[in-house]
Design an enzyme around this catalytic site. Structure first.
Site, PDB file in Angstrom:
ATOM      1  CG  ASP A   4      11.833  55.663  42.074  1.00 14.57           C
ATOM      2  OD1 ASP A   4      12.890  55.744  41.415  1.00 14.57           O
ATOM      3  OD2 ASP A   4      10.829  56.362  41.835  1.00 14.57           O
TER       4      ASP A   4
ATOM      5  CG  ASP B  41       7.500  51.153  43.449  1.00 22.72           C
ATOM      6  OD1 ASP B  41       7.149  52.224  42.944  1.00 22.72           O
ATOM      7  OD2 ASP B  41       8.375  51.073  44.343  1.00 22.72           O
TER       8      ASP B  41
ATOM      9  CB  SER C 153       6.673  54.666  38.904  1.00 17.17           C
ATOM     10  OG  SER C 153       7.462  55.496  39.720  1.00 17.17           O
TER      11      SER C 153
END
Length: 297
Positions: free
Chosen positions: A90, A88, A176
């Site tokens: 963020d 991922d 993402s």
């Protein structure tokens, strides 16, 4: 005696030191074999017999180090080094939430951040939350994207994680629920082989407030993990996934080693393998890499 599992202890280098006494306590709790130091004062592997994790449980082991900024990771001894990393972006590979930062430039920071928190905790549908947040950005000048990128910092250990795994022939993908405008640049900065995310639509130098279809959310992340593993001819046991939010849950559950990284409560409760204190170097220690094998580029 056979030792089919490995208990790895990893200390947060900025807050704690792994002492011989701490290692001894952990070894006694699991009836483990001779410890292997991966990084002095930071990480150690303790081979464990098959019965070790019926009692005490991983939760009990973590509790033994409460207040000492030490993570407890349990892996199978066979096949520890993974051939695929799916990460991922963020709050995992970067320390911030890029959409929330964009919203701050648009003057709707608090409103968007509140929706982000609910989405990452699994309280509302990801796609719906994404569309609602992006709609609030309508009219924002695209120059704000550059400002947010300039402010985005790689998480400690991110470059080391990617460089070391790539040096050992692993494929590394940034996947993402955010936007390709950011993932393309963060992937290049961090050394990822590829990136996948949503498309943030713009026209005449401003955001339209819309996201390109289809939206890449929770199911898409899992599907990407499966697709990338198949393309490499890898069993899922040879894959590693890491993330922090509810939209990462399916890929974390599917991966051979799924790691909740400084995760939201709903993720920390659902995923047994957690990094609550240390940085992303812990993912390398979990695969049995000693610090001497780490690469930076």
């Amino acid at each position: 005696m056979a030792f089919p599992r490995i208990l790895t202890l990893v200390a947060d280098r900025k807050a704690s030191t792994l002492t011989p006494a701490m290692i001894r306590v952990a070894r006694e709790m699991v009836g483990g074999g001779e410890p292997r130091i991966l990084s002095p004062g930071e990480a150690v592997d303790i081979p464990c017999p098959a019965h070790a994790f019926s009692q005490p449980s991983p939760a009990v082991l973590r509790a033994a180090f409460t207040g000492q900024a030490v993570d407890v990771l349990i892996t199978r001894a066979r096949g520890r080094r993974k051939g695929l990393l799916v990460a991922d972006m963020d709050s995992t590979i970067v320390t911030s939430e890029t959409l929330d930062d964009l919203a701050a430039h648009a003057g709707v920071g608090e409103q968007v951040a509140a929706i982000t928190r609910r989405s990452m905790n699994g309280e509302i549908d990801f796609a719906e939350a994404l569309q609602t947040r992006v709609a609030l950005l309508r009219g924002l000048e695209t120059g704000a994207l550059e400002l947010v990128l300039r402010e985005a910092a790689l998480a400690p250990g991110a470059r080391t994680l990617v460089a070391t795994m790539r040096a050992h022939n692993a494929r590394c993908a940034l996947v993402s629920g955010g936007f390709t405008w950011f993932t393309s640049r963060i992937a290049a900065r961090c050394g990822f082989d590829e990136h996948h995310a949503n498309t943030l639509l713009e026209a005449d130098g401003r955001l339209t407030g819309e996201v390109g279809e289809p939206i890449q959310g929770r199911g898409a992340k899992r599907a990407r993990l499966l697709e990338l593993a198949a393309a490499r001819g890898l069993r899922l046991s040879a894959t590693l996934a890491v993330g922090d939010g509810a939209n990462d849950l399916d890929m974390l559950a599917e991966a051979g080693l799924g790691v909740a990284y400084h995760a939201r409560p709903v993720v920390a409760q659902a995923i047994e393998t957690r990094i609550d204190h240390a940085d992303l170097r812990a993912l390398l220690f979990a695969q049995g890499y000693p610090a001497s094998a780490f690469r930076e580029d």
